[in-house]
Design a protein around this motif. Structure first.
Motif, PDB file in Angstrom:
ATOM      1  N   GLY A   1       0.794  -1.225   0.000  1.00 23.95           N
ATOM      2  CA  GLY A   1       0.000   0.000   0.000  1.00 23.95           C
ATOM      3  C   GLY A   1       0.817   1.261   0.000  1.00 23.95           C
ATOM      4  N   ASP A   2       0.501   2.126   0.929  1.00 23.38           N
ATOM      5  CA  ASP A   2       1.191   3.408   1.019  1.00 23.38           C
ATOM      6  C   ASP A   2       2.150   3.444   2.203  1.00 23.38           C
ATOM      7  OD1 ASP A   2      -0.624   3.464   3.057  1.00 23.38           O
ATOM      8  OD2 ASP A   2      -1.591   5.325   2.469  1.00 23.38           O
ATOM      9  N   THR A   3       2.489   2.265   2.744  1.00 19.40           N
ATOM     10  CA  THR A   3       3.398   2.257   3.897  1.00 19.40           C
ATOM     11  C   THR A   3       4.860   2.359   3.475  1.00 19.40           C
ATOM     12  OG1 THR A   3       3.523  -0.156   4.010  1.00 19.40           O
ATOM     13  CG2 THR A   3       1.787   0.923   5.296  1.00 19.40           C
ATOM     14  N   ALA A   4       5.128   2.089   2.195  1.00 16.33           N
ATOM     15  CA  ALA A   4       6.488   2.300   1.683  1.00 16.33           C
ATOM     16  C   ALA A   4       6.653   3.803   1.503  1.00 16.33           C
ATOM     17  CB  ALA A   4       6.676   1.567   0.367  1.00 16.33           C
ATOM     18  N   SER A   5       7.535   4.398   2.280  1.00 15.52           N
ATOM     19  CA  SER A   5       7.598   5.861   2.298  1.00 15.52           C
ATOM     20  C   SER A   5       8.810   6.434   1.583  1.00 15.52           C
ATOM     21  CB  SER A   5       7.622   6.351   3.746  1.00 15.52           C
ATOM     22  OG  SER A   5       8.786   5.872   4.394  1.00 15.52           O
ATOM     23  N   ASP A   6       9.763   5.605   1.254  1.00 10.80           N
ATOM     24  CA  ASP A   6      11.026   6.130   0.753  1.00 10.80           C
ATOM     25  C   ASP A   6      11.653   5.087  -0.157  1.00 10.80           C
ATOM     26  OD1 ASP A   6      13.435   7.441   0.439  1.00 10.80           O
ATOM     27  OD2 ASP A   6      13.868   7.595   2.576  1.00 10.80           O
ATOM     28  N   ILE A   7      11.887   5.448  -1.417  1.00 10.96           N
ATOM     29  CA  ILE A   7      12.497   4.514  -2.361  1.00 10.96           C
ATOM     30  C   ILE A   7      13.647   5.225  -3.061  1.00 10.96           C
ATOM     31  CG2 ILE A   7      12.133   3.052  -4.378  1.00 10.96           C
ATOM     32  CD1 ILE A   7       9.106   3.094  -3.525  1.00 10.96           C
ATOM     33  N   ASP A   8      14.865   4.757  -2.819  1.00  9.86           N
ATOM     34  CA  ASP A   8      16.040   5.294  -3.510  1.00  9.86           C
ATOM     35  C   ASP A   8      16.262   4.472  -4.774  1.00  9.86           C
ATOM     36  OD1 ASP A   8      16.504   7.107  -1.464  1.00  9.86           O
ATOM     37  OD2 ASP A   8      17.978   5.853  -0.451  1.00  9.86           O
ATOM     38  N   VAL A   9      16.474   5.156  -5.879  1.00  7.31           N
ATOM     39  CA  VAL A   9      16.679   4.503  -7.169  1.00  7.31           C
ATOM     40  C   VAL A   9      18.013   4.990  -7.724  1.00  7.31           C
ATOM     41  CG1 VAL A   9      15.758   4.189  -9.493  1.00  7.31           C
ATOM     42  CG2 VAL A   9      14.180   4.527  -7.560  1.00  7.31           C
ATOM     43  N   GLU A  10      18.911   4.041  -7.983  1.00  9.26           N
ATOM     44  CA  GLU A  10      20.240   4.393  -8.495  1.00  9.26           C
ATOM     45  C   GLU A  10      20.588   3.480  -9.671  1.00  9.26           C
ATOM     46  OE1 GLU A  10      24.844   4.083  -6.964  1.00  9.26           O
ATOM     47  OE2 GLU A  10      23.266   4.271  -5.465  1.00  9.26           O
ATOM     48  N   PRO A  11      20.971   4.056 -10.800  1.00  2.01           N
ATOM     49  CA  PRO A  11      21.301   3.199 -11.946  1.00  2.01           C
ATOM     50  C   PRO A  11      22.560   2.380 -11.696  1.00  2.01           C
ATOM     51  CG  PRO A  11      21.842   5.478 -12.436  1.00  2.01           C
ATOM     52  CD  PRO A  11      21.161   5.469 -11.100  1.00  2.01           C
ATOM     53  N   ILE A  12      22.572   1.168 -12.249  1.00  2.00           N
ATOM     54  CA  ILE A  12      23.765   0.335 -12.277  1.00  2.00           C
ATOM     55  C   ILE A  12      24.335   0.507 -13.680  1.00  2.00           C
ATOM     56  CG2 ILE A  12      24.711  -1.992 -12.081  1.00  2.00           C
ATOM     57  CD1 ILE A  12      22.156  -2.708 -10.455  1.00  2.00           C
ATOM     58  N   LEU A  13      25.566   0.986 -13.766  1.00  2.00           N
ATOM     59  CA  LEU A  13      26.156   1.325 -15.054  1.00  2.00           C
ATOM     60  C   LEU A  13      27.332   0.428 -15.412  1.00  2.00           C
ATOM     61  CD1 LEU A  13      26.362   5.226 -14.660  1.00  2.00           C
ATOM     62  CD2 LEU A  13      24.600   3.916 -15.861  1.00  2.00           C
ATOM     63  N   SER A  14      27.434   0.143 -16.692  1.00  2.00           N
ATOM     64  CA  SER A  14      28.674  -0.371 -17.237  1.00  2.00           C
ATOM     65  C   SER A  14      29.372   0.885 -17.754  1.00  2.00           C
ATOM     66  CB  SER A  14      28.402  -1.352 -18.381  1.00  2.00           C
ATOM     67  OG  SER A  14      29.614  -1.661 -19.029  1.00  2.00           O
ATOM     68  N   ALA A  15      30.421   1.288 -17.053  1.00  3.73           N
ATOM     69  CA  ALA A  15      31.066   2.564 -17.371  1.00  3.73           C
ATOM     70  C   ALA A  15      31.798   2.510 -18.704  1.00  3.73           C
ATOM     71  CB  ALA A  15      32.039   2.945 -16.259  1.00  3.73           C
ATOM     72  N   GLY A  16      31.570   3.546 -19.487  1.00  8.41           N
ATOM     73  CA  GLY A  16      32.309   3.684 -20.738  1.00  8.41           C
ATOM     74  C   GLY A  16      33.727   4.131 -20.455  1.00  8.41           C
ATOM     75  N   LYS A  17      34.516   4.267 -21.509  1.00  4.30           N
ATOM     76  CA  LYS A  17      35.875   4.743 -21.296  1.00  4.30           C
ATOM     77  C   LYS A  17      36.280   5.646 -22.448  1.00  4.30           C
ATOM     78  CE  LYS A  17      38.443   0.890 -23.264  1.00  4.30           C
ATOM     79  NZ  LYS A  17      39.529  -0.039 -23.042  1.00  4.30           N
ATOM     80  N   ARG A  18      37.288   6.392 -22.204  1.00  5.18           N
ATOM     81  CA  ARG A  18      37.792   7.325 -23.204  1.00  5.18           C
ATOM     82  C   ARG A  18      39.287   7.085 -23.391  1.00  5.18           C
ATOM     83  NH1 ARG A  18      36.469  12.767 -21.185  1.00  5.18           N
ATOM     84  NH2 ARG A  18      34.434  12.263 -22.027  1.00  5.18           N
TER      85      ARG A  18
END
Length: 178
Positions: free
Chosen positions: A27-44
């Motif tokens: 329901g609405d009891t989940a009050s906080d959701i952190d979302v962070e991408p998982i990346l395969s880092a490019g290179k230069r």
């Protein structure tokens, strides 16, 4: 030109076991959701001779999924079992055996937020992360404080699937339009 949406609140949160299809509505009891991408880092790679750059070969960062951290203001033993990998026997929760790897069921996390136009709700935006694999939940037990577990999971889509699905709806599941 489309305007951006004003999104606020976690109004509904569903955790669906992908193996059994069982849905846990927190329901609405989940009050906080952190979302962070998982990346395969490019290179230069830069081809440089003294003070002159002759060429640059660059690859972009690629999103392969998301790390999710969710706080639920209730102690939902069914969700803890799914995320942790343990089992439930009657009213007793049996956690994963210490020192052993346990095969955990994957789950889908679906989060509904409100779309606001000043003070009225005009609709909902739905975020869906598939194939989440949970980590052992964290929580703190302290006099005078409620126990608020934190669930962590990684959502890694299968080949060809999207990393997150975002959609707009007019009603929440389980509600009827007047």
């Amino acid at each position: 030109m489309a305007l951006g949406k004003s999104l606020v609140n976690v109004v509904k949160c569903l955790v669906t076991n992908e193996k059994t299809k069982e849905v846990f509505d927190i329901g609405d009891t989940a009050s906080d959701i952190d979302v962070e991408p998982i990346l395969s880092a490019g290179k230069r790679d830069i081809l440089r001779v003294k003070n002159k750059i002759l060429g640059i070969n660059e690859t972009e960062d690629i999103v392969i999924g998301y790390k999710l951290k969710l706080k639920d203001n209730t102690f939902n033993i069914d969700v803890i079992a799914l995320v942790d990998g343990g089992t439930i026997s009657g009213s007793h929760y049996i956690s994963i055996p210490a020192g052993q790897v346990v095969e955990k069921d994957l789950f889908t996390l679906t989060v509904y937020t409100e779309e606001k136009d000043y003070s009225r709700t005009t609709g909902y935006t739905v975020f869906t992360w598939k194939h989440c694999k949970g980590k052992v939940p964290k929580y703190k037990i302290k006099d005078g404080d409620f126990i608020v577990p934190e669930f962590e999971a990684e959502s890694i889509p299968f080949r060809g699937e999207t990393a997150v699905d975002i959609d707009s709806v007019t009603t929440l599941p389980g509600t009827v339009t007047p």
